[in-house]
Structure formats: C-alpha cells, structure tokens
Write a protein that holds these residues in place. Structure first.
Motif, PDB file in Angstrom:
ATOM      1  N   UNK A 153       0.832  -1.202   0.000  1.00 18.76           N
ATOM      2  CA  UNK A 153       0.000   0.000   0.000  1.00 18.76           C
ATOM      3  C   UNK A 153       0.867   1.252   0.000  1.00 18.76           C
ATOM      4  N   UNK A 154       1.945   1.233   0.761  1.00 17.74           N
ATOM      5  CA  UNK A 154       2.848   2.396   0.804  1.00 17.74           C
ATOM      6  C   UNK A 154       3.480   2.650  -0.559  1.00 17.74           C
ATOM      7  N   UNK A 155       3.926   1.590  -1.211  1.00 11.64           N
ATOM      8  CA  UNK A 155       4.523   1.755  -2.548  1.00 11.64           C
ATOM      9  C   UNK A 155       3.497   2.336  -3.504  1.00 11.64           C
ATOM     10  N   UNK A 156       2.285   1.790  -3.503  1.00 12.23           N
ATOM     11  CA  UNK A 156       1.245   2.292  -4.396  1.00 12.23           C
ATOM     12  C   UNK A 156       0.929   3.755  -4.096  1.00 12.23           C
ATOM     13  N   UNK A 157       0.771   4.104  -2.811  1.00 13.01           N
ATOM     14  CA  UNK A 157       0.398   5.468  -2.445  1.00 13.01           C
ATOM     15  C   UNK A 157       1.495   6.458  -2.825  1.00 13.01           C
ATOM     16  N   UNK A 158       2.758   6.084  -2.607  1.00 11.13           N
ATOM     17  CA  UNK A 158       3.859   6.994  -2.947  1.00 11.13           C
ATOM     18  C   UNK A 158       3.964   7.169  -4.462  1.00 11.13           C
ATOM     19  N   UNK A 159       3.819   6.082  -5.222  1.00 15.83           N
ATOM     20  CA  UNK A 159       3.877   6.185  -6.684  1.00 15.83           C
ATOM     21  C   UNK A 159       2.699   7.010  -7.197  1.00 15.83           C
ATOM     22  N   UNK A 160       1.526   6.784  -6.641  1.00 12.44           N
ATOM     23  CA  UNK A 160       0.340   7.545  -7.042  1.00 12.44           C
ATOM     24  C   UNK A 160       0.520   9.027  -6.741  1.00 12.44           C
ATOM     25  N   UNK A 161       1.027   9.342  -5.550  1.00 11.00           N
ATOM     26  CA  UNK A 161       1.265  10.736  -5.192  1.00 11.00           C
ATOM     27  C   UNK A 161       2.333  11.366  -6.083  1.00 11.00           C
ATOM     28  N   UNK A 162       3.413  10.632  -6.337  1.00 13.41           N
ATOM     29  CA  UNK A 162       4.482  11.158  -7.192  1.00 13.41           C
ATOM     30  C   UNK A 162       3.965  11.449  -8.597  1.00 13.41           C
ATOM     31  N   UNK A 163       3.120  10.565  -9.119  1.00  9.46           N
ATOM     32  CA  UNK A 163       2.548  10.793 -10.447  1.00  9.46           C
ATOM     33  C   UNK A 163       1.645  12.023 -10.445  1.00  9.46           C
ATOM     34  N   UNK A 164       0.790  12.147  -9.438  1.00  6.88           N
ATOM     35  CA  UNK A 164      -0.124  13.286  -9.371  1.00  6.88           C
ATOM     36  C   UNK A 164       0.605  14.603  -9.192  1.00  6.88           C
ATOM     37  N   UNK A 165       1.554  14.630  -8.273  1.00  2.74           N
ATOM     38  CA  UNK A 165       2.316  15.863  -8.023  1.00  2.74           C
ATOM     39  C   UNK A 165       3.173  16.205  -9.238  1.00  2.74           C
ATOM     40  N   UNK A 166       3.845  15.193  -9.787  1.00  2.00           N
ATOM     41  CA  UNK A 166       4.692  15.434 -10.961  1.00  2.00           C
ATOM     42  C   UNK A 166       3.896  15.967 -12.142  1.00  2.00           C
ATOM     43  N   UNK A 167       2.736  15.373 -12.391  1.00  4.25           N
ATOM     44  CA  UNK A 167       1.902  15.839 -13.503  1.00  4.25           C
ATOM     45  C   UNK A 167       1.384  17.251 -13.243  1.00  4.25           C
TER      46      UNK A 167
END
Length: 181
Positions: free
Chosen positions: A12-26
């Motif tokens: 869950x942590x990996x998914x949440x961090x990747x999801x956040x990184x994608x959203x913030x980066x975009x």
C-alpha cells in the motif's frame, strides 16, 4: 494467496507513494503548484483507498481504474488547494477544474504507463513470494528415506539384446576405383 499486515502496508505504501508522485509530478509539469498540506492529503487518500484492496494480487485491469480515479481526485484536490491569480491560470494547462485536451492525454498516458509498471511489479512481487515459500517449505520438509547415489550391484550384468540396424548403408567406406584399362 493472502498478504499479512506487513506485506499489505508495504504494498500500500509503494502504491500510495507512486500515485502521489505521479499526481504531483503531472500537476507541477502542467504549471501548477502543490502545497505540503495537499500532498499529505493526497498521500492519505491514496493510502486509505489502496489498503483495503491490497490483501491479494491485483492485475493491470484492477490497478488502472484505481490509479486513474485517484489521479482525478488528486487533480481536483490540488486545484482546489491552490489559490491562483489570473496570470497563473494562463500559464497552467487548464483553467479551474476543467483540464484541457493536452493535459487529459498526458494524464491518461502517464497513468496507463504507471499502472502497467505497478502491475508488472505486483506480479514480480507475488512470484518471488511464491518461489520463496516453495523453497522454504522444501528446506523444512523432513526427508522420507535415505537413497544411495549408486544402485545396488547385481551378481551378473543383464544380457544384451542384439539390435538390427534398419538404416545402415552397406556401401560406406572409401570409393571403389574402377580400372578401365
């Protein structure tokens, strides 16, 4: 195969961090800004949505809509959290909450690739766990009986059978010289 709590928290942590990184980066790539409070809220939202679904292996078909939905939620949250002036809105890829076509295509492309990457990582993670479980069970399984490496010797060797060679060419050998003289 069901995951225990430490594995669920890790996934869950990996998914949440990747999801956040994608959203913030975009969002940053599109010209927006993201506050620390909005990032924390996005991380908590991604973690809260992903944790109940992290009990077993998920494929691309389950990861893509989850990631896409969370990207929409983060986009809206980041846009609402950011107070913009008319000058900043002109530089951002959209005005207000409605994104432009280029931003939608970029978000869809990035979300699809990230979902594919996460699905492949998920499959690899579960394959490693399965192989590790099989290896550990094989180590701790008691050996039923000891078997020698060499078979027991018999008094006389078995009789050899004669075999007829079906495809033998009888003309093999050096060429025959014909004397015409």
């Amino acid at each position: 195969m069901s995951a225990s709590v430490p594995f669920r928290l890790l996934r869950t942590s990996v998914f949440a961090v990747v999801c956040l990184a994608l959203g913030v980066g975009a969002h940053l790539f599109g010209g927006g800004t993201v506050s620390a409070n909005a990032m924390a809220g996005g991380l908590v939202a991604a973690f809260a949505v992903a944790y109940p679904l992290s009990g077993r292996e998920r494929a691309f078909g389950a990861i893509l809509p989850l990631l896409g939905g969370l990207q929409v939620v983060m986009h809206v949250a980041f846009s609402l959290a950011h107070v913009t002036s008319p000058v900043e809105v002109a530089g951002h890829g959209h005005s207000g909450l409605v994104p432009g076509l280029g931003m939608l295509v970029a978000h869809a492309w990035a979300t699809g690739l990230t979902a594919l990457w996460l699905a492949r990582g998920e499959a690899l993670f579960w394959a490693v766990l399965r192989r590790l479980a099989v290896r550990l069970l094989a180590l701790f399984r008691p050996v039923a009986s000891w078997t020698p490496f060499l078979p027991a010797c018999t008094a006389e060797p078995p009789a050899l059978r004669s075999a007829v060679l079906r495809h033998v060419v009888s003309r093999r050998g050096p060429p025959v010289f014909v004397d015409f003289g």
